[in-house]
Structure formats: C-alpha cells, structure tokens
Design an enzyme around this catalytic site. Structure first.
Site: not given
Ligand code: SPV
Ligand code: MG
Length: 561
Positions: A41, A43-45, A55, A82, A84, A111, A117, A119-120, A155, A186
């Site tokens: 993955w 990952s954006g984070l 993020d 990811d 976004d 998403e 955005k 981070n969730s 997403r 999510h």
């Molecule tokens: C990421 O890994 O950037 C995600 C997953 O989008 S989370 O951080 O869990 O939202």
């Molecule tokens: Mg992300």
C-alpha cells in the site's frame, strides 16, 4: 497492460483475502515482499510523514507518484496506491489515472472527500463530496484507464464523516454502478462491527477492502469470513520504524556509544543484501571490462624445516600463523584487496585444510611434497587472464611497496631489496639478484627508490660479491608477462623433463627464481624495482616477534591518531 495489475486481479481470484502492507519507500516495499505479503500500500499517511508534512494533500500528486514508483520498482508484488481525492476534480483524476497506470502501478484508491482532504483519523473537516460529484470522478477514471486489470477503488468515508450506515450503503451502490472496481469502507471505531454490518448489507459484487487501523484486534481470516477480499495494514511499518529509531537514537545519545544497540540493529551484511550488493558483484563480473588483477600466493610448503618456531606450525601452514590478531594471509589479503585485487588464490599443500579467509580461493597442490613454488604458482595460474601479482606466503610488506610496484609499466617486475647486505645473516638461503648495473643503485641511493633495473641473474647460489639485491618475494606480471611465464613453464617442463633445472633437482621442484632465470636466458626482460625497506619475511622466531611488535605498535599509533 501492467503485469502487476493483472497480478493483483489474479490474487483476488486465488486468495481468500489479499493481504496488503503500507510503505513509503522502496526498502519498506522490499521488506513487505520478503515478509510474504501479497501487495504493498503506497500510503499517503506514510509518504506525508516521511516528508514530515501533514497528511492533508500538502504533497503534490507528483511527489506521491514518485514515492509509489519507488515502492513499485523495489518489489515484485503489486502496489495499491492511496490517491486521496484524486488531487482535484474529475479532470485531475483523468490525468492522475493515466500517470499511475503508465507507471505500472496496480490500483488507485480515491476517496469521496473534498480536495484538500485531511487524514481520516483527524477530527473535523471530514467534508464529503456529493455522490454525483464522486461518481463523475469514478466515470472519468474508468474511461481514462487503458487496461481492464488496472483497478480504480472507491473509498467510502461516510462512516468517518459521521454520515451513518445508510449513507455509506447508498454510496456503495452508486459507486458500484459508476464503474468502480472495488470499495474501501473506512471506519474509525475500535471494533469491526460497523464494517461487518456494511459488508452484510452491501448488495453489489465488488471486492471489499478493510483498513483495520482502529479495530486492530481483527484478524485477516475474520475479515475474510465477513466478506472482505482485501485487508490493508496501512501504517504499522512506519510506526514500528519510528519507535525503533527513537529508541536507538536515545540509547546512542545517552550512552555515547553504539554498543548497546548493536545486537538489536540490522547487521551491515543484511543491509548490503537488501541493497542487492550480490547482484552488483555479479554484474561487475559480467560487464565491467576493467583489467583484472589476480593474486597468487604459493603456500603449499611445510615451513617447519626452516622456521625455529616450528611448534606453532604443527597444525597449519605458515600463512595461517597469527600475527597481532590476524593470520599472515589475512594481513596480505587486506593489502591486496586495498590495492584492487579481484581475486586471491592461495595454493595449499601442507595442512591445506586449515587455510581459510574471506574470499580466498584455496587451490590444492596435492603433490606439494614432491614439487615446489613454480609448480604451485602454475596450478593457480593456468587459466588466469589479466594482471597477476605473485607474493610468497611468508612475507609481509608495506602498502607503499605494493603501490609502487603496481605503477610499474614493465611486463615483469620483481621487488628487490638492496639493503640485504647490511642485515644480519639469515638461516634460510636468500634469493639473490644481480641487476644490470649494480653500482648504479649505490650511486643514486637517495633517488633510486623506484628505479627499475633489468635483472641479469636471480638464484640462491649467486656470488654475494656480485649480487646487489635480494628478491623480496613479490612480483608483478602484466597480462603479457604472465603469459610469458606460463609459456616458459610449459616449455621448461618439456625440455627439462627428468633433468635438473637450474638450481632444482627436477623441473617440478623449481623455485620461482629458477623459472625467472630461465626466462631471462630466453631473452625475456625482467625488471627489479629497488627498495631498501618496507617488507619482512617471517622465517624465524625473531622475525615473528619483530613483525608482531610492528603491528602492535602501528595499531597503537592508529589508535592515537
Ligand atoms: C493512508 O495510509 O494514508 C490511509 C489509510 O489513507 S488511513 O491513514 O488509515 O486513513
Ligand atoms: Mg491516506
């Protein structure tokens, strides 16, 4: 068509649940692959954290794409990205999908929030896009991609934004109809209950994806049993490495040394393995056309007959004698490697099973008791192409002597020592040398360090009054010179079969000096490089002690500097 996109589709067909682990750089991706995961993955984070920015779409699409490419290039498994919100509106999504697909990535997750955005798991500003707007993005993405395999995964952030299950399910239906290839649902609660309910009530057939960051107790099998096809562990690698680095840095800072962490951190060997250093070596061997420098160390003889420390040699040849914590061979090998040797061949005879050392090639001479140095050297040298350095196994020499020798342009150059006459008499017969103009060295004492002089005679039984130098036991043969040595040896073996050969009772028992004298007599030019110090043989307890002390002293010196 991306092979990795096809591979991901195949995993969805064959796995009960596809297990995906988050990364932000190639190394992470490689470790994920090695650990056995199916996919990575991007990952954006993680990528944001690696840049130390929030993020929150602070990084551009290009920066995220570069990072995803880095992951993809470092591993053989598919990368799910990811993306976004798609970095803008539907027009941005089109551009993005083209770029991500062309980069060989396997899937893009977008998403249904507004750009930019956050981070969730960050409370506030979890603004959802309208269903219409997001379906427009999905349709744009579907039309932009070339391959049916490349996945555009929608997403759903309705549970994150607090819009509830009905909204999540409504969106799931709409995104399915708009052409999404999968759905992430999510959730930020610490049990999987709401995503289980979602999976149960979702009417479509798209593969469902879970990201169990908050409901971390759940297992992959449980998710599979509840209808999920993909599980993404989004950030555990990042979090593990932050903690490991913090603890390591703290310990080193506090203790002032790395000793306490050494056993907990990865070895340099493993680091090089991860880099692919082994492949690099293979590549170099195959493609780098630089000249090779082989080293041959004849070490077959039983030195006990010369050495007055023979009890130390009951179970090993002289080259395995330990001097200041390292074997004689290891001291030599370090010097040779430092000077660019590509391979080191040690000819073993007496107690050859005890010869060892890193990257040392032991060439056995089973006839060692009936043969001598020339025979041993040729056992290793038969098929070597390139420059070759021959060094006796019972000598140690200075780095400078070696580097001067390697500068010699002559086809054959021997290191010869003009100071031998001033040294006390030695037990072993010396290999003496008479150069073309013995007086020259005397005349130019100060200037003559690197003088290369033609050698006229080389033998043990040279008249001391005529011999001006002693052979120091190291000789450099350029490729042509080594070829000549080989030819002379073949010729001598035929011509002198069953007869004495110079100072040897038989050609098989020839010293290197016998063979060299034969070559000189055949008209081959052989040069001597005069030195006055910088080497030592180890023939006596006295030599052994002196050389050991020298190493201890230089070690102390380097500790001081
Ligand atoms: C990421 O890994 O950037 C995600 C997953 O989008 S989370 O951080 O869990 O939202
Ligand atoms: Mg992300």
């Amino acid at each position: 068509m991306s092979d990795k996109a096809a591979a991901l589709r195949n995993l969805l067909e064959t796995r009960k649940i596809v297990r995906v682990m988050g990364a932000h750089h190639g190394l992470g991706a490689k470790l994920i692959e090695q650990a056995g995961f199916d996919s990575v993955w991007a990952s954006g984070l993680e990528i944001s954290t690696a840049h130390v920015v929030p993020d929150a779409n602070i990084l551009t699409m290009t920066e995220n794409l570069d990072a995803a490419r880095g992951l993809n290039d470092a591993c053989g498994i598919p990368v799910i990205c990811d993306c976004d919100t798609g970095y803008g509106n539907a027009a941005n999504v089109i551009h993005m999908i083209k770029k991500y697909e062309a980069a060989g990535l396997a899937a893009a997750v977008i998403e249904d929030k507004h750009f930019p955005k956050v981070n969730s798991f960050v409370p506030g500003r979890q603004d959802l896009a309208s269903i219409e707007e997001f379906c427009g993005k999905l349709e744009a993405a579907k039309n932009a991609k070339h391959s049916a395999d490349f996945m555009v995964i929608a997403r759903i952030e309705a549970l994150i934004a607090g819009w509830g299950m009905e909204e999540a399910l409504k969106r799931a239906q709409a995104y399915t109809e708009a052409g999404a290839d999968g759905l992430v649902i999510h959730s930020k609660v610490n049990t999987p209950d709401e995503i289980y309910e979602f999976a149960k009530r979702y009417k479509g057939k798209l593969p469902l994806v879970a990201i169990p960051t908050m409901y971390y107790d759940v297992t992959a099998d449980q998710l599979a049993e509840h209808g999920f096809k993909i599980v993404i562990y989004a950030n555990q690698g990042l979090r593990a490495s932050i903690r490991a680095m913090q603890e390591t840095f703290k310990s080193i800072y506090e203790t002032g040394s790395t000793a306490a962490v050494e056993s907990r951190i990865t070895s340099m060997k493993e680091v090089f393995e991860l880099q692919g250093m082994g492949t690099l070596k293979d590549t170099e061997t195959k493609y780098l056309k630089t000249e090779k420098m082989h080293v041959i160390v004849p070490a077959a003889g039983d030195a006990r007959k010369h050495a007055d420390f023979s009890t130390l040699l009951e179970d090993k040849p002289l080259c395995m004698l330990e001097i200041a914590g390292k074997t004689l061979l290891q001291h030599q090998a370090e010097l040779f490697r430092g000077a660019g040797a590509t391979d080191i061949h040690v000819i073993g005879g007496y107690k050859r099973e005890s010869i060892r050392g890193d990257n040392i090639n032991v060439v056995p001479n089973p006839e060692w008791a009936q043969t001598h140095v020339a025979y041993s050297v040729m056992r290793a040298g038969e098929n070597l192409k390139g420059k070759c350095l021959i060094a006796y196994s019972d000598i140690l020499f200075d780095r400078q002597v070696l580097s001067l020798l390697l500068k010699s342009p002559n086809a054959i150059t021997l290191v010869i020592d003009r100071a031998y006459k001033t040294l006390p008499a030695r037990s072993k017969a010396l290999e003496l040398v008479m150069t073309e103009n013995p007086a020259e060295g005397e005349k130019n004492r100060r200037m003559a360090l690197n003088t290369l002089k033609p050698v006229r005679k080389i033998a043990k039984n040279l008249d001391r009054a005529k011999a001006d130098c002693e052979f120091a036991g190291i000789a450099l043969f350029q490729e042509t010179g080594f070829q000549k040595l080989r030819e002379a040896w073949q010729q001598a073996r035929q011509k002198f079969q069953g007869k004495p050969f110079y100072e040897a009772s038989a050609v098989e028992k020839a010293s290197l000096t016998d063979l060299l004298q034969y070559m000189i007599d055949l008209g081959t030019p052989i040069y001597g490089m005069e030195v006055e110090h910088g080497w030592s043989e180890i023939h006596s307890l006295e030599d052994y002690r002196r050389v050991s002390q020298y190493f201890k002293a230089t070690e102390n010196l380097s500790n001081v500097s």
